[in-house]
Design a protein around this motif. Sequence first.
Motif, PDB file in Angstrom:
ATOM      1  N   CYS A 200      -2.154  -1.273   8.107  1.00 34.89           N
ATOM      2  CA  CYS A 200      -2.355   0.190   7.508  1.00 34.89           C
ATOM      3  C   CYS A 200      -1.467   1.220   8.297  1.00 34.89           C
ATOM      4  O   CYS A 200      -1.007   1.960   7.574  1.00 34.89           O
ATOM      5  N   PHE A 201      -1.899   1.229   9.411  1.00 31.69           N
ATOM      6  CA  PHE A 201      -0.992   2.049  10.253  1.00 31.69           C
ATOM      7  C   PHE A 201       0.350   1.814  10.251  1.00 31.69           C
ATOM      8  O   PHE A 201       1.168   2.743  10.322  1.00 31.69           O
ATOM      9  N   ALA A 202       0.900   0.681  10.115  1.00 29.82           N
ATOM     10  CA  ALA A 202       2.189   0.256  10.073  1.00 29.82           C
ATOM     11  C   ALA A 202       2.894   0.897   8.671  1.00 29.82           C
ATOM     12  O   ALA A 202       3.817   1.588   8.662  1.00 29.82           O
ATOM     13  N   ALA A 206       5.658   3.708   8.107  1.00 22.69           N
ATOM     14  CA  ALA A 206       7.030   3.446   7.222  1.00 22.69           C
ATOM     15  C   ALA A 206       7.090   4.852   6.316  1.00 22.69           C
ATOM     16  O   ALA A 206       8.006   4.833   5.983  1.00 22.69           O
ATOM     17  N   ASN A 207       5.681   5.184   5.707  1.00 16.46           N
ATOM     18  CA  ASN A 207       5.817   6.163   4.854  1.00 16.46           C
ATOM     19  C   ASN A 207       6.371   7.747   5.489  1.00 16.46           C
ATOM     20  O   ASN A 207       7.275   8.435   5.031  1.00 16.46           O
ATOM     21  N   HIS A 208       5.986   7.816   6.693  1.00 14.82           N
ATOM     22  CA  HIS A 208       6.238   9.206   7.325  1.00 14.82           C
ATOM     23  C   HIS A 208       7.962   9.076   7.644  1.00 14.82           C
ATOM     24  O   HIS A 208       8.718  10.021   7.625  1.00 14.82           O
ATOM     25  N   ALA A 209       8.010   7.923   8.299  1.00 12.02           N
ATOM     26  CA  ALA A 209       9.687   7.759   8.942  1.00 12.02           C
ATOM     27  C   ALA A 209      10.464   7.773   7.400  1.00 12.02           C
ATOM     28  O   ALA A 209      11.584   8.497   7.678  1.00 12.02           O
ATOM     29  N   ASN A 210       9.967   7.135   6.388  1.00 13.27           N
ATOM     30  CA  ASN A 210      11.152   7.412   5.296  1.00 13.27           C
ATOM     31  C   ASN A 210      11.220   8.876   4.733  1.00 13.27           C
ATOM     32  O   ASN A 210      12.273   9.362   4.269  1.00 13.27           O
ATOM     33  N   ASN A 211      10.032   9.492   4.543  1.00 15.30           N
ATOM     34  CA  ASN A 211      10.068  10.667   4.044  1.00 15.30           C
ATOM     35  C   ASN A 211      10.812  11.689   4.881  1.00 15.30           C
ATOM     36  O   ASN A 211      11.415  12.816   4.475  1.00 15.30           O
ATOM     37  N   THR A 212      10.657  11.556   6.384  1.00 17.38           N
ATOM     38  CA  THR A 212      11.267  12.436   7.191  1.00 17.38           C
ATOM     39  C   THR A 212      12.712  11.938   7.467  1.00 17.38           C
ATOM     40  O   THR A 212      13.715  13.117   7.587  1.00 17.38           O
ATOM     41  N   PHE A 261      -1.271  -2.982   4.063  1.00 21.30           N
ATOM     42  CA  PHE A 261       0.137  -2.160   4.439  1.00 21.30           C
ATOM     43  C   PHE A 261       0.486  -1.144   3.216  1.00 21.30           C
ATOM     44  O   PHE A 261       0.957  -0.312   3.388  1.00 21.30           O
ATOM     45  N   ARG A 262       0.200  -1.746   2.079  1.00 18.78           N
ATOM     46  CA  ARG A 262       0.530  -0.921   0.953  1.00 18.78           C
ATOM     47  C   ARG A 262       0.019   0.232   0.979  1.00 18.78           C
ATOM     48  O   ARG A 262       0.510   1.469   0.419  1.00 18.78           O
ATOM     49  N   ARG A 263      -1.292   0.000   1.122  1.00 17.18           N
ATOM     50  CA  ARG A 263      -2.182   1.407   1.059  1.00 17.18           C
ATOM     51  C   ARG A 263      -1.693   2.509   1.901  1.00 17.18           C
ATOM     52  O   ARG A 263      -1.657   3.767   1.565  1.00 17.18           O
ATOM     53  N   GLY A 264      -1.308   2.089   3.329  1.00 15.92           N
ATOM     54  CA  GLY A 264      -1.045   3.021   4.293  1.00 15.92           C
ATOM     55  C   GLY A 264       0.455   3.639   3.825  1.00 15.92           C
ATOM     56  O   GLY A 264       0.645   4.725   3.978  1.00 15.92           O
ATOM     57  N   GLY A 268       0.337   7.256   3.477  1.00 12.98           N
ATOM     58  CA  GLY A 268       0.695   8.077   4.489  1.00 12.98           C
ATOM     59  C   GLY A 268      -0.402   8.808   5.329  1.00 12.98           C
ATOM     60  O   GLY A 268      -0.147   9.740   6.293  1.00 12.98           O
ATOM     61  N   SER A 269      -1.467   8.386   5.210  1.00 11.66           N
ATOM     62  CA  SER A 269      -2.905   8.983   5.529  1.00 11.66           C
ATOM     63  C   SER A 269      -3.696   8.159   6.193  1.00 11.66           C
ATOM     64  O   SER A 269      -4.076   7.012   5.904  1.00 11.66           O
ATOM     65  N   LEU A 270      -3.864   8.264   7.554  1.00 10.19           N
ATOM     66  CA  LEU A 270      -4.943   7.831   8.502  1.00 10.19           C
ATOM     67  C   LEU A 270      -6.346   7.587   7.862  1.00 10.19           C
ATOM     68  O   LEU A 270      -6.852   6.523   7.902  1.00 10.19           O
ATOM     69  N   GLN A 271      -6.693   8.462   7.146  1.00  7.58           N
ATOM     70  CA  GLN A 271      -8.002   8.559   6.576  1.00  7.58           C
ATOM     71  C   GLN A 271      -8.197   7.561   5.550  1.00  7.58           C
ATOM     72  O   GLN A 271      -9.278   7.306   4.838  1.00  7.58           O
TER      73      GLN A 271
END
Length: 284
Positions: A200-202, A206-212, A261-264, A268-271
Amino acid sequence: MKWQFGRKSDNVEDQRGNSVSGGTVIGGGIGTLVLAVVILLLGGDPTALLQQSASTPAPAPVSTSGSGDKIGQFVAVVLADTEDTWTEIFQQLGKTYQPPKLVLFSRAVASACGNATAAVGPFYCPSDRKVYLDTQFFQDLQNKYQAPGDFAEAYVIAHEVGHHVQNLLGISRQVEQMQQRSSQVQANKLSVSVELQADCFAGVWANHANNTRQILEPGDLEEALQAASQIGDDRLQKQAQGYVVPDSFTHGSSTQRVQWFRRGFASGSLQQCNTFSSNKNPLF
């Protein structure tokens, strides 16, 4: 994956070509089937598998970050991207991110968790806060696991960095303490939760890296999902022995690994990465 022009991390230690003497990788007390499955799986804390080898010093790194080959450059860029992502996330939590070192090795390596061979696969050692990667594993990912692609490789690195994040947040210690009070079956379930959370952290990375930084290209997400699916406990046990033993799972089923992985990635949220069964979230 768009990585060629990314920043390269200074936290790569290239130990390829160094020789390691002393003990072997695997300690006793683990059944043949479980051992085979663990060797096939990605990542995790190898402390229970590796013989403690304090008498064998780790070889000095050949270089830091400056490997001229394509694989070395790729690893340095992906690691840098995880550094940028987790630094930002930790700042939002009011914390300071301390990036791990990533050690590239060939055939065998000495870590603070003991001596390891390439058969163990990529792993994170919490004792020295380093990720260890035999780059031959990328070839195995393509050929043995039928999961080709640079983003599948990036997923492997991000998963191991996910274990480092767990270590920094104190999750690893909490789980270790719970496992010491648990039965073997329950300890395995906790191990599954740890591994799925790293998946999930991976996805969060991926979410943050792609958005940024817009790193994803068409088909990249599918590459990571294929890798996650191919290394599920159920698939590997079925291949190894022809049947599945859920109570012996240590990393999660193919469906679970893809799901987390999909959920993370979606959130894009640790929670959203509380993979533990308790309704009360003890992690954040």
